[in-house]
Design a protein around this motif. Sequence first.
Motif, PDB file in Angstrom:
ATOM      1  N   GLU A 156     -19.753 -57.842  -9.535  1.00  0.00           N
ATOM      2  CA  GLU A 156     -20.859 -58.748  -9.253  1.00  0.00           C
ATOM      3  C   GLU A 156     -21.408 -58.493  -7.853  1.00  0.00           C
ATOM      4  O   GLU A 156     -22.627 -58.487  -7.642  1.00  0.00           O
ATOM      5  N   ARG A 163     -25.157 -57.250  -6.904  1.00  0.00           N
ATOM      6  CA  ARG A 163     -26.032 -57.958  -5.957  1.00  0.00           C
ATOM      7  C   ARG A 163     -26.526 -57.016  -4.866  1.00  0.00           C
ATOM      8  O   ARG A 163     -27.697 -57.088  -4.463  1.00  0.00           O
ATOM      9  N   GLN A 171     -29.256 -54.919  -6.286  1.00  0.00           N
ATOM     10  CA  GLN A 171     -30.449 -55.738  -6.461  1.00  0.00           C
ATOM     11  C   GLN A 171     -31.164 -55.944  -5.131  1.00  0.00           C
ATOM     12  O   GLN A 171     -32.386 -55.825  -5.050  1.00  0.00           O
ATOM     13  N   GLU A 172     -30.404 -56.229  -4.080  1.00  0.00           N
ATOM     14  CA  GLU A 172     -30.996 -56.400  -2.753  1.00  0.00           C
ATOM     15  C   GLU A 172     -31.636 -55.103  -2.276  1.00  0.00           C
ATOM     16  O   GLU A 172     -32.704 -55.119  -1.660  1.00  0.00           O
TER      17      GLU A 172
END
Length: 140
Positions: free
Chosen positions: A68, A72, A75-76
């Motif tokens: 996870e 993230r 994604q950032e």
Amino acid sequence: MKDPSRSSTSPSIISEDVIINGHSHEDDNPFAEYMWMENEEEFNRQANLLLKQFLLIAQIEEELWEEEFIERCFQEMLEEEEEHEWFIPARDLPQTMDQIQDQFNDLVISDSSSLEDLVVKSNLNPNAKEFVPGVKYLNI
């Protein structure tokens, strides 16, 4: 009237309530509370199995948290790329061979005469030893 044999000062004793040395007389085995030790190896095996399952679940949970976190981060990173102007090969690289050839021709620095001037004006020692990374040279 009250029966003197049943006075309130002496407790009434019923045969089912007699307890000797912490055990009622109905217990055939005075070591009944220790009988769980008979199966101690099975108990330990089951406890070890449960511990291994718990550790496996904890490890899986940690891996899920890690995945996870990585997701993230990606994604950032993608959001950051969208905010800034970045090099995108599909958009920024030429698509035809003619465009590639034109760019290659633009990369020519100069003709050979200017290269000779560059060598003549150089401060480098042509007699110096060749540099090898990781080798220490001693000044003798």
